[in-house]
Write an enzyme that holds these catalytic residues in place. Structure first.
Site, mmCIF file in Angstrom:
data_model
loop_
_atom_site.group_PDB
_atom_site.id
_atom_site.type_symbol
_atom_site.label_atom_id
_atom_site.label_comp_id
_atom_site.label_asym_id
_atom_site.label_seq_id
_atom_site.Cartn_x
_atom_site.Cartn_y
_atom_site.Cartn_z
ATOM 1 N N SER A 26 -4.910 9.769 -11.332
ATOM 2 C CA SER A 26 -4.491 9.946 -12.626
ATOM 3 C C SER A 26 -4.296 8.268 -13.282
ATOM 4 O O SER A 26 -3.689 8.349 -12.429
ATOM 5 C CB SER A 26 -3.607 11.161 -12.778
ATOM 6 O OG SER A 26 -2.831 11.029 -13.775
ATOM 7 N N GLU A 74 5.217 -1.438 1.134
ATOM 8 C CA GLU A 74 4.423 -2.876 1.722
ATOM 9 C C GLU A 74 5.319 -3.475 3.595
ATOM 10 O O GLU A 74 4.332 -4.706 3.754
ATOM 11 C CB GLU A 74 5.520 -4.470 1.372
ATOM 12 C CG GLU A 74 5.018 -3.872 -0.285
ATOM 13 C CD GLU A 74 6.143 -4.478 -1.314
ATOM 14 O OE1 GLU A 74 7.188 -4.911 -0.458
ATOM 15 O OE2 GLU A 74 5.461 -5.378 -2.287
ATOM 16 N N ALA A 75 5.201 -2.930 4.332
ATOM 17 C CA ALA A 75 5.462 -2.980 5.471
ATOM 18 C C ALA A 75 4.813 -1.438 6.805
ATOM 19 O O ALA A 75 4.800 -0.779 6.340
ATOM 20 C CB ALA A 75 7.281 -3.072 6.406
ATOM 21 N N LYS A 126 4.210 -8.889 11.217
ATOM 22 C CA LYS A 126 5.286 -8.146 11.754
ATOM 23 C C LYS A 126 4.967 -8.074 12.935
ATOM 24 O O LYS A 126 4.490 -7.061 13.142
ATOM 25 C CB LYS A 126 5.182 -6.830 10.644
ATOM 26 C CG LYS A 126 6.365 -6.040 11.103
ATOM 27 C CD LYS A 126 6.358 -4.641 10.262
ATOM 28 C CE LYS A 126 7.783 -3.349 10.706
ATOM 29 N NZ LYS A 126 7.715 -2.943 9.662
ATOM 30 N N VAL A 185 -5.215 15.967 -12.868
ATOM 31 C CA VAL A 185 -5.836 17.396 -13.276
ATOM 32 C C VAL A 185 -4.505 18.639 -14.214
ATOM 33 O O VAL A 185 -3.499 18.197 -13.428
ATOM 34 C CB VAL A 185 -5.187 18.310 -11.791
ATOM 35 C CG1 VAL A 185 -5.323 19.792 -11.393
ATOM 36 C CG2 VAL A 185 -5.922 17.443 -10.991
ATOM 37 N N LEU A 188 3.347 11.360 1.033
ATOM 38 C CA LEU A 188 4.808 12.161 -0.340
ATOM 39 C C LEU A 188 4.117 13.349 -0.013
ATOM 40 O O LEU A 188 5.814 13.975 -0.587
ATOM 41 C CB LEU A 188 5.508 10.803 -1.279
ATOM 42 C CG LEU A 188 5.392 9.756 -1.242
ATOM 43 C CD1 LEU A 188 5.610 8.987 -2.369
ATOM 44 C CD2 LEU A 188 6.512 9.017 0.160
ATOM 45 N N GLU A 196 12.191 2.421 9.208
ATOM 46 C CA GLU A 196 10.876 1.782 10.294
ATOM 47 C C GLU A 196 9.691 2.092 9.903
ATOM 48 O O GLU A 196 8.404 2.421 10.710
ATOM 49 C CB GLU A 196 11.151 2.972 11.556
ATOM 50 C CG GLU A 196 12.151 2.834 12.469
ATOM 51 C CD GLU A 196 12.291 1.588 13.372
ATOM 52 O OE1 GLU A 196 11.211 1.193 13.428
ATOM 53 O OE2 GLU A 196 13.451 1.165 14.196
ATOM 54 N N ILE A 240 3.599 5.163 6.286
ATOM 55 C CA ILE A 240 1.969 4.194 6.003
ATOM 56 C C ILE A 240 1.458 5.400 7.080
ATOM 57 O O ILE A 240 0.040 6.610 7.556
ATOM 58 C CB ILE A 240 1.442 2.868 6.118
ATOM 59 C CG1 ILE A 240 2.050 3.024 4.149
ATOM 60 C CG2 ILE A 240 -0.034 3.255 6.081
ATOM 61 C CD1 ILE A 240 1.296 1.209 3.505
#
Length: 503
Positions: A38, A48-49, A77, A186, A336, A345, A349
């Site tokens: 959507s 981003e890490a 990293k 939806v 999420l 930490e 992801i």
């Protein structure tokens, strides 16, 4: 018996496209995958890490590492530097990879703990920590076509990268795999007669999408698992009291090299992240609204940016915790939508990745999958709890004097975490459960970095000659230092490895 054929993913972003990519790669034409994305629901887009397992995920997909790093403006990293988490002036790094070398049946840290009169730190025996400190990194074959070789001397690495660009890379991969992509919202979720399964979705175009398995990647909204199936949320705000984050990108400092590590900087009412990419830095302030106002947190963030801001700061409100069941009926939540553990930490992801791999292992072949669902939920709950405890460890061990930090020192913590702390205090032992994400070196670095010293030495260490031990440690330290200086600087590596992004 009904074979599962149609798999519908609601939501794009990193989580939706990671799921579509790995499921299409591993299951092939056994499933028909549709991603519904959507434009009215914006991606959080600040993740981003990462941590090292993402390198394995990308390799399993067959993504070219050099192309990935170039497309996502990625940097390397090697760990996370924690500043002010013990006292306002103390720093330590949670470096990836091993530290030292075991001495027979005794862990290396026991040998180091016995030799306390020297000026060496525990991190002097970490190749990752010393490379990070020196700002160095390299691959053994920088110009190879596939770049699947290990880093020089086994440097364990992850990435800082643009999460939106990563989603775009995965989207292109999925489209080549035959994944169907719909840009739509939806409007309605229709349940089966028993109200435990999702039957179909009604889109804003009035198109009807039915499926056998639905994956909820709709972010904090959790459109399917929470709103449609009314799955309970378990709140952990008492253990992890931060509930807000400001995020803003900024320019890189032209006079400073791009560091191969994330910075986590403790402040009065929260902590600040600094994540250097090739083209900019990601910044944020995670804080507790019980102890700091939104205005105070933003003022502190803007006063501590390493460069000129590139956008208006974005406020993210969240609640730490997880869904009681991350697989309910025929719906699995990832990212999420399944729960949230703050970014201390860089595990968000990874939780998407582990959820995808868990689903592949337990993917249903029929409509009789109650046992698979139960095992998925058991493993998911345990993983969330183990990571939660590791995050709580950082907060609880602090010795700062501000109200937030005093609360964290005194708050009741989970019995399992207290057991781990007590065991280490008594004899320096760290017990890791099988398949647990954070290994012994991670626990050691946080506990030692935040001031815990075991009361007793290991009995094997008591029998080691101190002169022999000193020679052993000195030789190891010199070996690591010699290997570090052989590496190019991180800046040199990026300029050579991603020349399309160099200026």
């Amino acid at each position: 018996m009904l074979e599962m054929k149609k798999l519908v993913i609601v939501g794009g972003g990193s989580s939706g496209w990671m799921a579509a990519a790995m499921l299409s790669k591993t299951l092939g034409n056994q499933v028909q995958i549709t991603v519904i994305e959507s434009t009215s629901i914006a991606s959080v887009g600040v993740g981003e890490a990462s941590i090292p397992p993402l390198t394995s995920f990308n390799q399993a997909l067959g993504l070219n590492q050099q192309a990935f790093m170039t497309a996502t403006k990625a940097s390397i990293k090697l760990g996370i530097q924690f500043e002010g988490w013990n006292t306002p002036t103390d720093n330590y790094i949670h470096a990836f990879g091993d530290i030292g070398r075991p001495l027979g049946l005794m862990g290396f840290h026991h040998a180091w703990l016995k030799q306390q009169q020297s000026s060496s730190t525990f991190w002097d025996y970490s190749f990752n920590a010393m490379a990070a400190k020196a700002g160095r990194f390299g691959f053994s074959h920088t110009n190879s076509a596939t770049n699947t070789s290990n880093p020089i001397a086994d440097l364990t690495h992850a990435y800082h990268f643009d999460a939106i660009e990563y989603a775009n890379v995965l989207k292109q991969f999925c489209l080549k795999q035959g994944v169907k992509h719909l840009i739509a919202t939806v409007n309605k979720v229709e349940l089966c007669k028993n109200n435990t399964n999702i039957q179909r979705l009604i889109l804003d175009s009035q198109q009807i999408i039915d499926g056998d398995i639905f994956i909820d990647c709709s972010g904090f909204k959790s459109l399917l698992l929470s709103e449609a199936l009314n799955t309970e949320f378990i709140d952990w705000s008492d253990l992890l009291p931060c509930d807000r984050a400001w995020a803003v990108p900024c320019e890189n400092d032209a006079n400073t090299s791009i560091s191969p590590y994330t910075r986590s900087i403790a402040h009065k009412g929260g902590w600040q992240w600094q994540i250097p990419l090739q083209h900019r830095s990601g910044n944020g302030m995670v804080f507790s609204s019980r102890f700091w106002s939104e205005e105070q947190a933003l003022e502190c963030l803007l006063a501590n940016l390493p460069g000129k801001s590139l956008a208006e700061p974005k406020l993210i409100r969240f609640k730490t915790g997880r869904r009681a069941k991350q697989w309910q009926g025929n719906c699995i939540a990832l990212g999420l939508a399944s729960g949230f553990l703050e970014p201390l930490e860089s595990t968000s992801i990874h939780l998407v990745q582990s959820g995808i791999l868990r689903l592949i292992k337990l993917f249903p072949q029929s409509n009789d999958f109650a046992a698979l669902r139960q095992e998925f939920n058991r493993q998911s709950a345990r993983e969330f709890e183990q990571i939660r405890d590791f995050l709580v460890l950082h907060y609880h061990l602090n010795r700062r004097e501000e109200p937030l930090w005093q609360y964290c020192q005194k708050m009741p913590i989970p019995p399992e975490l207290q057991r781990r702390i007590d065991l280490f205090k008594a004899c320096g032992h760290v017990e890791r459960e099988q398949h647990e994400l954070f290994a012994e070196p991670a626990w050691l670095q946080v506990m030692l970095g935040q001031g815990i010293q075991p009361t007793l030495h290991h009995p094997i260490a008591n029998g080691i000659n101190l002169n022999d031990l000193n020679r052993y440690l000195l030789d190891l330290q010199q070996l690591i230092n010699a290997r570090v200086v052989q590496l190019p600087t991180h800046q040199q590596f990026l300029a050579q490895y991603c020349p399309a992004n160099s200026h």
